[in-house]
Motif scaffolding. Structure first.
Motif, short mmCIF file in Angstrom:
data_model
loop_
_atom_site.label_atom_id
_atom_site.label_comp_id
_atom_site.label_asym_id
_atom_site.label_seq_id
_atom_site.Cartn_x
_atom_site.Cartn_y
_atom_site.Cartn_z
N THR A 152 0.83 -1.19 0.00
CA THR A 152 0.00 0.00 0.00
C THR A 152 0.87 1.25 0.00
O THR A 152 2.08 1.19 0.26
N LYS A 153 0.23 2.38 -0.26
CA LYS A 153 0.91 3.66 -0.28
C LYS A 153 0.26 4.59 0.73
O LYS A 153 -0.97 4.69 0.78
N GLU A 154 1.06 5.24 1.55
CA GLU A 154 0.54 6.18 2.54
C GLU A 154 0.01 7.43 1.85
O GLU A 154 0.59 7.90 0.86
N ILE A 155 -1.09 7.97 2.38
CA ILE A 155 -1.66 9.20 1.84
C ILE A 155 -2.03 10.14 2.98
O ILE A 155 -2.20 9.72 4.13
N GLU A 156 -2.14 11.42 2.66
CA GLU A 156 -2.67 12.42 3.57
C GLU A 156 -3.65 13.28 2.79
O GLU A 156 -3.32 13.80 1.72
N ILE A 157 -4.86 13.42 3.31
CA ILE A 157 -5.90 14.21 2.66
C ILE A 157 -6.13 15.46 3.49
O ILE A 157 -6.42 15.37 4.70
N LEU A 158 -5.98 16.63 2.88
CA LEU A 158 -6.18 17.88 3.59
C LEU A 158 -7.67 18.10 3.87
O LEU A 158 -8.50 17.95 2.97
N VAL A 159 -7.97 18.44 5.11
CA VAL A 159 -9.33 18.78 5.53
C VAL A 159 -9.25 20.08 6.33
O VAL A 159 -8.16 20.50 6.73
N PRO A 160 -10.38 20.74 6.58
CA PRO A 160 -10.33 22.06 7.23
C PRO A 160 -9.61 22.09 8.57
O PRO A 160 -9.06 23.13 8.97
N TRP A 161 -9.58 20.98 9.32
CA TRP A 161 -8.96 20.96 10.66
C TRP A 161 -7.58 20.30 10.65
O TRP A 161 -6.97 20.17 11.69
N GLY A 162 -7.07 19.88 9.49
CA GLY A 162 -5.75 19.24 9.43
C GLY A 162 -5.67 18.23 8.31
O GLY A 162 -5.89 18.57 7.14
N ILE A 163 -5.39 16.96 8.66
CA ILE A 163 -5.27 15.91 7.65
C ILE A 163 -6.05 14.65 8.07
O ILE A 163 -6.25 14.40 9.25
N ILE A 164 -6.46 13.92 7.05
CA ILE A 164 -6.91 12.54 7.23
C ILE A 164 -5.79 11.67 6.67
O ILE A 164 -5.45 11.76 5.48
N ALA A 165 -5.18 10.85 7.52
CA ALA A 165 -4.11 9.96 7.09
C ALA A 165 -4.69 8.61 6.71
O ALA A 165 -5.76 8.22 7.17
N GLY A 166 -3.96 7.91 5.85
CA GLY A 166 -4.44 6.60 5.46
C GLY A 166 -3.51 5.91 4.49
O GLY A 166 -2.35 6.30 4.32
N GLY A 199 -9.02 12.00 15.04
CA GLY A 199 -8.79 11.65 16.44
C GLY A 199 -8.28 10.23 16.64
O GLY A 199 -8.20 9.76 17.77
N HIS A 200 -7.93 9.55 15.56
CA HIS A 200 -7.40 8.19 15.61
C HIS A 200 -6.13 8.11 14.77
O HIS A 200 -5.94 8.87 13.82
N GLY A 201 -5.26 7.16 15.12
CA GLY A 201 -4.09 6.89 14.30
C GLY A 201 -3.27 8.14 14.02
O GLY A 201 -2.97 8.93 14.93
N LEU A 202 -2.93 8.33 12.75
CA LEU A 202 -2.09 9.45 12.35
C LEU A 202 -2.88 10.65 11.86
O LEU A 202 -2.30 11.64 11.41
N SER A 203 -4.21 10.58 11.94
CA SER A 203 -5.05 11.70 11.50
C SER A 203 -5.11 12.78 12.57
O SER A 203 -4.91 12.53 13.76
N SER A 204 -5.40 14.00 12.13
CA SER A 204 -5.48 15.15 13.04
C SER A 204 -6.65 15.00 14.00
O SER A 204 -7.68 14.41 13.67
N HIS A 205 -6.47 15.54 15.20
CA HIS A 205 -7.56 15.65 16.16
C HIS A 205 -8.42 16.86 15.80
O HIS A 205 -7.94 17.79 15.14
N LEU A 206 -9.66 16.85 16.25
CA LEU A 206 -10.49 18.03 16.07
C LEU A 206 -9.99 19.15 16.99
O LEU A 206 -9.38 18.89 18.03
N PRO A 207 -10.25 20.40 16.62
CA PRO A 207 -9.84 21.51 17.48
C PRO A 207 -10.53 21.43 18.84
O PRO A 207 -11.60 20.82 18.97
N PRO A 208 -9.93 22.04 19.87
CA PRO A 208 -10.56 22.06 21.20
C PRO A 208 -11.97 22.64 21.12
O PRO A 208 -12.24 23.58 20.37
N GLY A 209 -12.87 22.05 21.89
CA GLY A 209 -14.24 22.53 21.93
C GLY A 209 -15.18 21.87 20.95
O GLY A 209 -16.39 22.09 20.99
N MET A 210 -14.64 21.03 20.04
CA MET A 210 -15.48 20.35 19.05
C MET A 210 -15.88 18.98 19.56
O MET A 210 -15.18 18.37 20.36
#
Length: 325
Positions: free
Chosen positions: A16-30, A74-85
């Motif tokens: 497999t190949k690692e990817i990062e998808i940009l989202v408004p709060w950071g990245i989704i890794a996979g 909030g799991h694995g290598l993906s970004s956590h949501l900002p505080p308060g979310m």
């Protein structure tokens, strides 16, 4: 095994190949597997796991699909949501849609384990026109609240969530040795017994600090924050699904742990009835526990392959064993 980076994952073996998808709060890794021009399958892991949960299936998956395995926010290598979310079904449905838009998928397939299966149901029930096939591995809708006779209203849920989040300011991740962290993972996840599987999940699920190891997952995930609907409401989402659907339960999986024996036939019938608008539905019980896809992937791979390879909306029945819960 003395460190979480010693596990050799599928991505490190070159499958497999690692990817990062940009989202408004950071990245989704996979990770991705296969030719992106083939029919896509988005694979979603369970609560507090990560996309390595599918590693034992990866070498067996059909070559004529494009698989995308993600770490949920909030799991694995993906970004956590900002505080308060809040983490909730609404946000997870939004995440799935963000990924579909990133790859420009007009339609796609979903494969989810546990929480991933619940998210798949919510998404396919919200956007029935976008999903061709849905596969749920030991997770469809949450049943404990229904069995307990509780249809928890939104006000009660929100008050409890806010109270819980307010206590998080006093908490910090507990540092410990890798071996103790692994044992905590094994103790926390029912049905997870293999040290090798725990190491696979910890490859993306833990982080080494100067004085110990900590889990990577967001501390806000330490409660079932995604459970914000009752069982009956969940079935309403199921009833809106038009995608062809395959539900695989572990014989010793979550349904058997959550539902009293005398009610299992009723719950099974309720699910089957709720899938009535699906182009096709098959419910199967396979020998194994909650992590049946990791413990014994050979028991389900033929079911997955047959289902993914069948012509869309063909109306043909699968030759699969039908079992009652």
């Amino acid at each position: 095994m003395t460190g979480c980076c010693e596990y050799i994952s599928s991505s490190k073996r070159g499958l497999t190949k690692e990817i990062e998808i940009l989202v408004p709060w950071g990245i989704i890794a996979g990770k991705v597997l296969g030719d992106s021009t083939n029919p896509p399958v988005l694979c979603i892991h369970g609560w507090l796991d990560n996309c390595n949960t599918f590693d034992n299936l990866i070498p067996m998956l059909p070559k004529d699909n494009f698989f995308v395995f993600i770490d949920l926010p909030g799991h694995g290598l993906s970004s956590h949501l900002p505080p308060g979310m809040f983490y909730s079904k609404d946000h997870y449905v939004f995440v799935v849609d963000q990924i579909a838009n990133y790859f420009s998928w007009a339609t796609f397939n979903l494969l989810g384990h546990s929480l991933g299966g619940i998210i798949s149901v919510f998404y396919a029930g919200t956007f029935p026109e976008k999903v061709d096939k849905t596969i749920c591995l030991d997770g469809v809708v949450y049943v404990n609240e229904y069995i307990d006779g509780l249809d928890k209203p939104d006000v009660q849920w929100l008050k409890g969530r806010i109270q819980y989040y307010n206590t998080l300011n006093k908490k910090k991740p507990k540092k410990t040795t890798y071996d103790k962290l692994r044992q905590r993972l094994l103790d926390r996840n029912f049905g997870l017994k293999s040290v090798e599987i725990a190491d696979a999940l910890l490859e993306r699920g833990c982080k080494k600090m100067e004085d110990g190891y900590v889990f990577r997952h967001d501390i806000r995930q330490s409660t079932n924050s995604f459970i914000d609907v009752s069982y009956n409401t969940g079935l309403q989402f199921v009833s809106n699904i038009k995608a062809e659907s395959l539900v695989i339960h572990g014989h010793d999986g979550v349904m058997q742990r959550s539902v009293p024996k005398e009610l299992r036939s009723f719950v099974s019938s309720s699910l089957e009835q709720s899938f009535r608008h699906s182009e096709f539905y098959q419910g199967v019980v396979v020998q194994g526990g909650h992590y049946l896809h990791l413990d014994a992937p050979e028991r389900i791979i033929s079911l997955l392959t047959s289902f993914l390879n069948r012509p869309i909306r063909s109306g043909l029945r699968l030759e699969l064993p039908i079992s009652k819960l």
